[in-house]
Scaffold this active site. Structure first.
Site, PDB file in Angstrom:
ATOM      1  N   LYS A 118      55.053  -7.793 -12.881  1.00  0.00           N
ATOM      2  CA  LYS A 118      54.130  -7.819 -14.017  1.00  0.00           C
ATOM      3  C   LYS A 118      54.221  -6.561 -14.889  1.00  0.00           C
ATOM      4  O   LYS A 118      54.018  -6.633 -16.106  1.00  0.00           O
ATOM      5  CB  LYS A 118      52.688  -7.988 -13.525  1.00  0.00           C
ATOM      6  CG  LYS A 118      52.382  -9.357 -12.938  1.00  0.00           C
ATOM      7  CD  LYS A 118      50.914  -9.447 -12.555  1.00  0.00           C
ATOM      8  CE  LYS A 118      50.629 -10.487 -11.506  1.00  0.00           C
ATOM      9  NZ  LYS A 118      50.753 -11.874 -11.946  1.00  0.00           N
ATOM     10  N   GLU A 202      44.512  -2.882 -15.684  1.00  0.00           N
ATOM     11  CA  GLU A 202      44.308  -3.523 -16.986  1.00  0.00           C
ATOM     12  C   GLU A 202      42.849  -3.488 -17.375  1.00  0.00           C
ATOM     13  O   GLU A 202      41.973  -3.513 -16.518  1.00  0.00           O
ATOM     14  CB  GLU A 202      44.705  -5.018 -16.900  1.00  0.00           C
ATOM     15  CG  GLU A 202      46.137  -5.295 -17.163  1.00  0.00           C
ATOM     16  CD  GLU A 202      46.450  -6.784 -17.085  1.00  0.00           C
ATOM     17  OE1 GLU A 202      45.539  -7.609 -16.931  1.00  0.00           O
ATOM     18  OE2 GLU A 202      47.645  -7.098 -17.177  1.00  0.00           O
ATOM     19  N   HIS A 237      40.335 -16.292  -9.215  1.00  0.00           N
ATOM     20  CA  HIS A 237      41.530 -16.189 -10.051  1.00  0.00           C
ATOM     21  C   HIS A 237      42.511 -17.324  -9.827  1.00  0.00           C
ATOM     22  O   HIS A 237      43.698 -17.209 -10.129  1.00  0.00           O
ATOM     23  CB  HIS A 237      42.247 -14.848  -9.839  1.00  0.00           C
ATOM     24  CG  HIS A 237      41.343 -13.663  -9.961  1.00  0.00           C
ATOM     25  ND1 HIS A 237      40.641 -13.374 -11.109  1.00  0.00           N
ATOM     26  CD2 HIS A 237      40.993 -12.703  -9.070  1.00  0.00           C
ATOM     27  CE1 HIS A 237      39.915 -12.287 -10.916  1.00  0.00           C
ATOM     28  NE2 HIS A 237      40.103 -11.861  -9.691  1.00  0.00           N
ATOM     29  N   ARG A 299      58.943 -21.281 -14.271  1.00  0.00           N
ATOM     30  CA  ARG A 299      59.122 -22.519 -13.503  1.00  0.00           C
ATOM     31  C   ARG A 299      58.242 -23.593 -14.108  1.00  0.00           C
ATOM     32  O   ARG A 299      57.498 -23.337 -15.039  1.00  0.00           O
ATOM     33  CB  ARG A 299      58.656 -22.281 -12.058  1.00  0.00           C
ATOM     34  CG  ARG A 299      57.205 -21.756 -12.035  1.00  0.00           C
ATOM     35  CD  ARG A 299      56.624 -21.708 -10.646  1.00  0.00           C
ATOM     36  NE  ARG A 299      55.498 -20.793 -10.553  1.00  0.00           N
ATOM     37  CZ  ARG A 299      54.233 -21.112 -10.773  1.00  0.00           C
ATOM     38  NH1 ARG A 299      53.919 -22.329 -11.154  1.00  0.00           N
ATOM     39  NH2 ARG A 299      53.275 -20.220 -10.642  1.00  0.00           N
TER      40      ARG A 299
HETATM   41  P1  ADP Z   1      50.138 -22.538 -11.344  1.00  0.00           P
HETATM   42  O1  ADP Z   1      49.918 -21.449 -12.337  1.00  0.00           O
HETATM   43  O2  ADP Z   1      51.273 -23.436 -11.662  1.00  0.00           O
HETATM   44  O3  ADP Z   1      48.902 -23.230 -10.969  1.00  0.00           O
HETATM   45  P2  ADP Z   1      49.917 -21.277  -8.801  1.00  0.00           P
HETATM   46  O4  ADP Z   1      49.771 -19.821  -8.898  1.00  0.00           O
HETATM   47  O5  ADP Z   1      48.732 -22.095  -8.456  1.00  0.00           O
HETATM   48  O6  ADP Z   1      50.638 -21.778 -10.100  1.00  0.00           O
HETATM   49  O7  ADP Z   1      51.072 -21.550  -7.772  1.00  0.00           O
HETATM   50  C1  ADP Z   1      51.793 -22.755  -7.779  1.00  0.00           C
HETATM   51  C2  ADP Z   1      52.140 -23.140  -6.381  1.00  0.00           C
HETATM   52  O8  ADP Z   1      52.951 -22.161  -5.807  1.00  0.00           O
HETATM   53  C3  ADP Z   1      50.931 -23.302  -5.500  1.00  0.00           C
HETATM   54  O9  ADP Z   1      51.135 -24.429  -4.683  1.00  0.00           O
HETATM   55  C4  ADP Z   1      50.906 -22.034  -4.693  1.00  0.00           C
HETATM   56  O10 ADP Z   1      50.406 -22.280  -3.393  1.00  0.00           O
HETATM   57  C5  ADP Z   1      52.361 -21.668  -4.644  1.00  0.00           C
HETATM   58  N1  ADP Z   1      52.553 -20.229  -4.685  1.00  0.00           N
HETATM   59  C6  ADP Z   1      52.026 -19.342  -5.544  1.00  0.00           C
HETATM   60  N2  ADP Z   1      52.457 -18.111  -5.275  1.00  0.00           N
HETATM   61  C7  ADP Z   1      53.299 -18.220  -4.239  1.00  0.00           C
HETATM   62  C8  ADP Z   1      54.085 -17.296  -3.508  1.00  0.00           C
HETATM   63  N3  ADP Z   1      54.098 -16.008  -3.776  1.00  0.00           N
HETATM   64  N4  ADP Z   1      54.845 -17.760  -2.498  1.00  0.00           N
HETATM   65  C9  ADP Z   1      54.865 -19.070  -2.205  1.00  0.00           C
HETATM   66  N5  ADP Z   1      54.143 -19.989  -2.859  1.00  0.00           N
HETATM   67  C10 ADP Z   1      53.365 -19.573  -3.862  1.00  0.00           C
HETATM   68  P1  ADP Z   2      48.662 -14.400 -10.868  1.00  0.00           P
HETATM   69  O1  ADP Z   2      50.069 -13.955 -10.805  1.00  0.00           O
HETATM   70  O2  ADP Z   2      47.968 -14.261  -9.575  1.00  0.00           O
HETATM   71  O3  ADP Z   2      48.544 -15.756 -11.486  1.00  0.00           O
HETATM   72  P2  ADP Z   2      47.561 -13.367 -13.367  1.00  0.00           P
HETATM   73  O4  ADP Z   2      47.920 -12.053 -13.954  1.00  0.00           O
HETATM   74  O5  ADP Z   2      48.104 -14.568 -14.025  1.00  0.00           O
HETATM   75  O6  ADP Z   2      47.945 -13.343 -11.836  1.00  0.00           O
HETATM   76  O7  ADP Z   2      45.976 -13.451 -13.325  1.00  0.00           O
HETATM   77  C1  ADP Z   2      45.305 -14.457 -12.609  1.00  0.00           C
HETATM   78  C2  ADP Z   2      43.922 -14.698 -13.206  1.00  0.00           C
HETATM   79  O8  ADP Z   2      43.135 -13.482 -13.208  1.00  0.00           O
HETATM   80  C3  ADP Z   2      43.942 -15.092 -14.676  1.00  0.00           C
HETATM   81  O9  ADP Z   2      44.115 -16.486 -14.809  1.00  0.00           O
HETATM   82  C4  ADP Z   2      42.596 -14.623 -15.172  1.00  0.00           C
HETATM   83  O10 ADP Z   2      41.581 -15.531 -14.861  1.00  0.00           O
HETATM   84  C5  ADP Z   2      42.352 -13.362 -14.386  1.00  0.00           C
HETATM   85  N1  ADP Z   2      42.778 -12.177 -15.162  1.00  0.00           N
HETATM   86  C6  ADP Z   2      43.998 -11.631 -15.150  1.00  0.00           C
HETATM   87  N2  ADP Z   2      44.056 -10.556 -15.963  1.00  0.00           N
HETATM   88  C7  ADP Z   2      42.834 -10.427 -16.510  1.00  0.00           C
HETATM   89  C8  ADP Z   2      42.241  -9.487 -17.423  1.00  0.00           C
HETATM   90  N3  ADP Z   2      42.935  -8.474 -17.900  1.00  0.00           N
HETATM   91  N4  ADP Z   2      40.933  -9.666 -17.763  1.00  0.00           N
HETATM   92  C9  ADP Z   2      40.217 -10.682 -17.244  1.00  0.00           C
HETATM   93  N5  ADP Z   2      40.716 -11.573 -16.371  1.00  0.00           N
HETATM   94  C10 ADP Z   2      42.005 -11.464 -16.001  1.00  0.00           C
HETATM   95 MG    MG Z   3      49.024 -16.303 -13.384  1.00  0.00          MG
END
Ligand code: ADP
Ligand code: ADP
Ligand code: MG
Length: 668
Positions: A118, A202, A237, A299
């Protein structure tokens, strides 16, 4: 251009099934890979060929690169689709796939690497002119430096694992005093989950909404966006309900976000399906200057179906065509939004008990029919195990308006019948109907704010409990046509008005009831939790799993399924689950019981009796094969076969009722 003729899907569950459907439509052969736990899984059954790649643990199977490449070679596959999760965002896997001379259906390893961390991704996006969330994503990791940066940014801040995903390693910090402890715990979690404890800090955006843009690129340098999805309905989240388009999205903001996402994708030479996630400050409504880049998922996304429903496109088909070297099927000005789509993720989890993940064998699974899309990777009889994601299905509705789509989704969730494990379906239905959510006043804290009403415990109505008791003890036969009017038969004494003491497990507690048959199909039940005068059920009838009854002059219907340990009643959009205490089971199995029950999962080899036949205690009734062993199930007592519930060849779970004998009371 390379013609793809056979795709190996390096995944399982609903996404593997989803990919197989599109490949089949395109005339492409499919290969499933599976772990020992998935030998009978739906994706294995659906694929043209299937290869066992290892034991249940994902690290020993679905993440085993060599085993997957070997399976691809042995089956003559020419491409690999990674689905989501597992190896989908692993650039080393992409390198190995390509070195083996195969096509990876997804972006290049280089593009995945650029977005993998990130902090680096944010730096790159900043350079490309994409607005990023204000914060610190530099090299320094010392507490004093990070705490100082947090102060400069201004609380609240969000600490994020740079290698993060799935909401792990993320902590919101409201003030300086809490910062050191939050940092250590975020680091610990990140280290355990990703083997990397580096973090970024952040600004925590106020009244945040998660709005993401679906992008698509090809290998000729073209990139388009397929509009936005709003995934603000979140818990910890993690997305719960996703929709497209975003409620109240101004057209200039859609254009600005789409352009930023395309710019992000172009900056890394992106090809295939990807999602650029933005966080939006919605404290003052949506406006084009209040969105910031969070991360890019390189993806196909879990929630891609909502985009498919509003664009009328098949994103997996696009992925396959682009991977084969074709140019994008449509240009930006040929794309448009039609109506509104909403998706809910049904999980095996107990929302009322803090969303505790659940497991279990799906005793019953039926999705609603009609104008609704269901993406599932399991069928009745399949098991939700602790090895993989406990998602059971995605239910997706499309409507002309958001209200129409939400109404359809809520209705569909209410008609979804799942027994054998607890699910979050009732929570999802309530969320669809939540006043804030329904009116589009959403942000990522909405679910937490309204959690009490969204997860309120519902106790079963008395009549449902009464019905469950009748079912659990096999007191009502299927299709038994009792005369409609009791008076035409005479006084109930002819059935001997039997009274029976029974127990049923409700919310983990054994509860005792007495059941009295007042007439052919009228029952009175008394006991703890029921009205003092008892609960009366009239005109109780059943045809298979469909039951009808009357209470206080109102006729009702429901569906009821059971095995040896559980009774599930689906009634007016809700599911009620009851446990059969071992007493009820023993009662059935012991001499004098009414049912012949399977003792383990297996296959019915032969049914030796037919309906209406008289039997003596100990007579063989059903031969089953279970774990390669044959076993004969005998009559628990003298009686008449009232109902044969299975036929030869049927696959049955543990504890399923196979044959029902008439009880004394039935022998009219
Ligand atoms: P999306 O933004 O598409 O909803 P998610 O963060 O929910 O993505 O993850 C999509 C799928 O991948 C979910 O089934 C989650 O359990 C799986 N997943 C997410 N992160 C990982 C990881 N680091 N390793 C393996 N599986 C993961
Ligand atoms: P992940 O890889 O686990 O999906 P993200 O960076 O996409 O991580 O953040 C996951 C969730 O956390 C976001 O969908 C949002 O709801 C919350 N989030 C992330 N960054 C912020 C932010 N700067 N301020 C408020 N909420 C945030
Ligand atoms: Mg995300």
């Amino acid at each position: 251009m390379t013609k793809i003729t056979k795709i190996l899907i390096a995944n399982r569950g609903e996404i593997a099934c989803r990919i197989i459907r599109t490949a089949r439509k395109m005339g492409i052969a499919t290969v499933a890979v599976y772990s020992e736990a998935d030998a009978h899984a739906l994706h294995v059954e659906m694929a043209d060929e299937a290869v066992l790649i290892g034991p249940a643990q994902a690290s020993e199977s679905y993440l085993k690169v060599d085993a997957i490449l070997d399976a691809a070679k042995r089956t003559g596959s020419d491409a690999i689709h990674p689905g989501y999760g597992f190896l989908s965002e692993n650039p080393d896997f992409v390198d190995k796939v390509e070195n083996a001379g195969l096509i990876f259906i997804g972006p290049s390893a280089k593009a995945i690497r650029a977005m993998g961390l990130k902090d680096a991704a944010k730096a790159l996006m900043e350079k490309a002119g994409v607005p990023v969330v204000p914060g610190y994503h530099g090299e320094a990791q010392e507490l004093v430096v990070l705490a100082g940066k947090a102060n400069e940014i201004g609380f609240p801040v969000l600490i994020k694992a740079r290698a993060g995903g799935g909401g792990k390693g993320m902590r919101k910090v409201d003030n300086q005093a809490d910062f050191p402890a939050a940092l250590s715990s975020a680091r610990r979690e990140a280290k355990a989950a990703f083997g990397d404890d580096r973090v970024l800090v952040e600004k925590y955006v106020a009244t945040p909404r998660h709005i993401e843009i679906q992008v698509f690129g090809d290998s000729h340098g073209n990139v388009v966006h397929l509009f936005e999805r709003d995934c603000s309905a979140q818990r910890r989240h993690q997305k719960v309900i996703e929709e497209a388009p975003a409620p109240d999205m101004p057209e200039d903001m859609r254009e600005a976000m789409g352009a930023a996402a395309v710019q992000a994708a172009k900056a890394i030479g992106y090809s295939g399906a990807g999602t650029v996630e933005f966080i939006v400050d919605a404290s003052d409504g949506l406006s084009a200057d209040k969105f910031w880049f969070m991360e890019m998922n390189t993806r196909l996304q879990v929630e891609h179906p909502v985009t498919e429903l509003i664009t009328g496109l098949d994103l997996v088909e696009w992925q396959i065509r682009v991977a084969g070297g074709e140019t994008l099927p449509l240009s930006q000005d040929q794309l448009s939004i039609n109506g509104h789509a909403v998706e809910a993720r049904i999980y095996a989890e107990d929302a009322e008990k803090g969303f505790l993940p659940a497991v279990g064998r799906l005793l019953h699974l039926q999705f609603p029919e009609g104008d609704i899309r269901v993406d599932a990777g399991v069928r009745a009889g399949d098991e939700i195990t602790p090895f993989y994601d406990p998602m059971i299905a995605k239910v997706i509705a499309h409507g002309t308006t958001r209200a129409e789509a939400l109404g359809k989704l809520a209705g569909a969730l209410g008609r979804t019948e799942i027994a054998g494990t607890v699910t979050n379906a009732a929570f999802l239905t309530r969320l669809c109907r939540d006043a804030d959510f329904a009116s589009g006043r959403l942000d990522t804290a909405l679910i937490d704010r309204n959690i009490a009403s969204l997860t309120e415990r519902v106790t079963a109505p008395e009549v449902i409990t009464a019905l469950a008791v009748l079912a659990a003890y096999g007191m009502v036969g299927s299709g038994t046509e009792f005369p409609a009017s009791v008076s035409s038969i005479g006084p109930f004494e002819i059935w001997g008005a039997p009274k029976r003491s029974v127990t049923l497990e409700i919310d983990g507690q054994n509860r005792s009831f007495t059941v009295e048959r007042e007439a052919a199909s009228d029952w009175r039940m008394a006991g703890e939790g029921l009205a003092a005068e008892g609960t009366r059920l009239e005109a109780v009838r059943r045809k298979g799993d469909d039951w009808s009854f009357a209470a206080k002059g109102i006729s009702k219907r429901c569906r009821l399924v059971q095995n040896g340990t559980e009774v599930a009643v689906f009634h007016e959009g809700l599911t009620y689950r009851f446990g059969k205490p071992s007493g009820a089971r023993a009662d059935d199995l012991a001499a004098g019981g009414d049912q012949v029950i399977s003792m383990m999962p297996g296959i019915v080899k032969q049914v030796l009796v037919s309906e209406g036949q008289e039997v003596k205690s100990g007579d063989p009734m059903v031969i089953m094969e279970a774990m390669k062993m044959e076993m004969t199930l005998a009559a628990p007592r003298d009686g008449v076969v009232a109902e044969v519930l299975v036929s030869t060849g049927a696959q049955v779970a543990d504890g399923v009722s196979l044959v029902r004998l008439t009880g004394e009371a039935d022998a009219a």
